[in-house]
Design a protein around this motif. Structure first.
Motif, PDB file in Angstrom:
ATOM      1  N   SER A  82       0.836  -1.200   0.000  1.00 56.30           N
ATOM      2  CA  SER A  82       0.000   0.000   0.000  1.00 56.30           C
ATOM      3  C   SER A  82       0.867   1.244   0.000  1.00 56.30           C
ATOM      4  O   SER A  82       1.902   1.300   0.648  1.00 56.30           O
ATOM      5  N   GLN A  83       0.423   2.203  -0.766  1.00 58.45           N
ATOM      6  CA  GLN A  83       1.051   3.518  -0.828  1.00 58.45           C
ATOM      7  C   GLN A  83      -0.034   4.520  -0.468  1.00 58.45           C
ATOM      8  O   GLN A  83      -0.638   5.126  -1.329  1.00 58.45           O
ATOM      9  N   GLY A  84      -0.350   4.633   0.793  1.00 56.04           N
ATOM     10  CA  GLY A  84      -1.398   5.547   1.197  1.00 56.04           C
ATOM     11  C   GLY A  84      -1.918   5.241   2.577  1.00 56.04           C
ATOM     12  O   GLY A  84      -1.382   4.388   3.286  1.00 56.04           O
ATOM     13  N   THR A 106      -9.710 -13.082  -2.106  1.00 55.18           N
ATOM     14  CA  THR A 106     -10.226 -11.801  -1.647  1.00 55.18           C
ATOM     15  C   THR A 106      -9.098 -10.984  -1.022  1.00 55.18           C
ATOM     16  O   THR A 106      -8.283 -11.517  -0.264  1.00 55.18           O
ATOM     17  N   TYR A 107      -9.084  -9.713  -1.368  1.00 51.13           N
ATOM     18  CA  TYR A 107      -8.175  -8.756  -0.741  1.00 51.13           C
ATOM     19  C   TYR A 107      -9.007  -7.870   0.177  1.00 51.13           C
ATOM     20  O   TYR A 107     -10.162  -7.578  -0.115  1.00 51.13           O
ATOM     21  N   GLU A 108      -8.403  -7.464   1.276  1.00 46.46           N
ATOM     22  CA  GLU A 108      -9.087  -6.633   2.252  1.00 46.46           C
ATOM     23  C   GLU A 108      -8.367  -5.291   2.344  1.00 46.46           C
ATOM     24  O   GLU A 108      -7.139  -5.245   2.419  1.00 46.46           O
ATOM     25  N   VAL A 109      -9.141  -4.210   2.316  1.00 42.82           N
ATOM     26  CA  VAL A 109      -8.565  -2.879   2.455  1.00 42.82           C
ATOM     27  C   VAL A 109      -9.351  -2.133   3.529  1.00 42.82           C
ATOM     28  O   VAL A 109     -10.565  -2.266   3.617  1.00 42.82           O
ATOM     29  N   ILE A 122      -2.735  -1.642  -8.860  1.00 42.44           N
ATOM     30  CA  ILE A 122      -1.977  -2.036 -10.052  1.00 42.44           C
ATOM     31  C   ILE A 122      -1.342  -3.401  -9.769  1.00 42.44           C
ATOM     32  O   ILE A 122      -0.607  -3.553  -8.789  1.00 42.44           O
ATOM     33  N   PRO A 123      -1.623  -4.404 -10.625  1.00 35.83           N
ATOM     34  CA  PRO A 123      -1.054  -5.732 -10.390  1.00 35.83           C
ATOM     35  C   PRO A 123       0.344  -5.865 -10.996  1.00 35.83           C
ATOM     36  O   PRO A 123       0.703  -5.176 -11.948  1.00 35.83           O
ATOM     37  N   SER A 124       1.093  -6.780 -10.420  1.00 32.99           N
ATOM     38  CA  SER A 124       2.357  -7.212 -11.022  1.00 32.99           C
ATOM     39  C   SER A 124       2.491  -8.714 -10.763  1.00 32.99           C
ATOM     40  O   SER A 124       1.879  -9.251  -9.837  1.00 32.99           O
ATOM     41  N   TYR A 125       3.291  -9.362 -11.606  1.00 24.56           N
ATOM     42  CA  TYR A 125       3.404 -10.816 -11.563  1.00 24.56           C
ATOM     43  C   TYR A 125       4.863 -11.219 -11.534  1.00 24.56           C
ATOM     44  O   TYR A 125       5.709 -10.580 -12.151  1.00 24.56           O
ATOM     45  N   THR A 177      -0.171  -3.257  -5.835  1.00 20.73           N
ATOM     46  CA  THR A 177       0.184  -2.036  -5.140  1.00 20.73           C
ATOM     47  C   THR A 177      -1.046  -1.149  -5.190  1.00 20.73           C
ATOM     48  O   THR A 177      -1.568  -0.846  -6.251  1.00 20.73           O
ATOM     49  N   PHE A 178      -1.532  -0.771  -4.014  1.00 25.75           N
ATOM     50  CA  PHE A 178      -2.753   0.012  -3.869  1.00 25.75           C
ATOM     51  C   PHE A 178      -2.321   1.420  -3.493  1.00 25.75           C
ATOM     52  O   PHE A 178      -1.698   1.633  -2.454  1.00 25.75           O
TER      53      PHE A 178
END
Length: 189
Positions: A82-84, A106-109, A122-125, A177-178
């Motif tokens: 997370s950037q925020g 599931t992702y939790e924010v 933004i996803p990365s692999y 990265t959120f």
């Protein structure tokens, strides 16, 4: 008969009662006929063999997706950065999937601020070559997210791994990265 004739009024009421009874009987018969059509339709279809769905037989195997490669498994590792002003993480660290098999994670924010926040994932692999074989059907990363003050969200990712994934790739890391969009100048609304 004249309008002031008391006998004509009672005769008319009698005819109305008879008509009402007939209409009630017709309505009950129509309901009964409609209700009886369901088993009758099934029986006709069974006898004629038209549009008949057989009941599940314990000896018959359920149909399966023939594009699922059950001969191998791929480990999918999940990561969240997370950037925020929030906490962001996957609800599971990893899972085993068969290529071609539809899977959900599931992702939790949690927004830790007392203001609205607009954000994007933004996803990365890793390895990078696996990106072409990681197929997302539904993902929170497709759209911008708005989180209210102190709001928590569960966000699903529905995906499958293309069976054409090279055999030497046995582990894929999906990392998001959120980050905040628009800065910190928004007030709670």
């Amino acid at each position: 008969m004249s309008k002031n004739d008391p006998q004509g009024g009672s005769q008319e009421r009698g005819l109305n009662r008879v008509m009402l009874r007939k209409l009630v009987v017709v309505a009950v018969l129509m309901f009964g006929f409609g209700y009886a059509l369901i088993p009758l339709y099934r029986k006709i279809c069974e006898v004629t063999g038209v549009n008949f769905l057989t009941l599940k037989d314990a000896t018959v195997e359920a149909p399966s997706n023939t594009q699922v490669d059950k001969t191998r498994t791929v480990t999918i590792e999940f990561d969240g950065n997370s950037q925020g002003p929030w906490r962001f993480r996957p609800t599971v660290a990893s899972m085993q999937v068969h290529p071609g098999e539809m899977t959900q994670v599931t992702y939790e924010v949690v927004n830790t601020q007392s203001r609205n926040v607009d954000a994007q994932a933004i996803p990365s692999y890793a390895p990078q070559q696996s990106a072409a074989f990681f197929k997302k059907v539904e993902c929170f990363c497709f759209t911008q997210q708005t989180l209210g003050p102190n709001e928590a969200k569960q966000m699903p990712v529905v995906f499958y791994i293309d069976p054409k994934l090279p055999k030497d790739v046995t582990t894929i890391t999906l990392s998001y990265t959120f980050f905040e969009i628009g800065g910190k100048d928004k007030k709670a609304g």
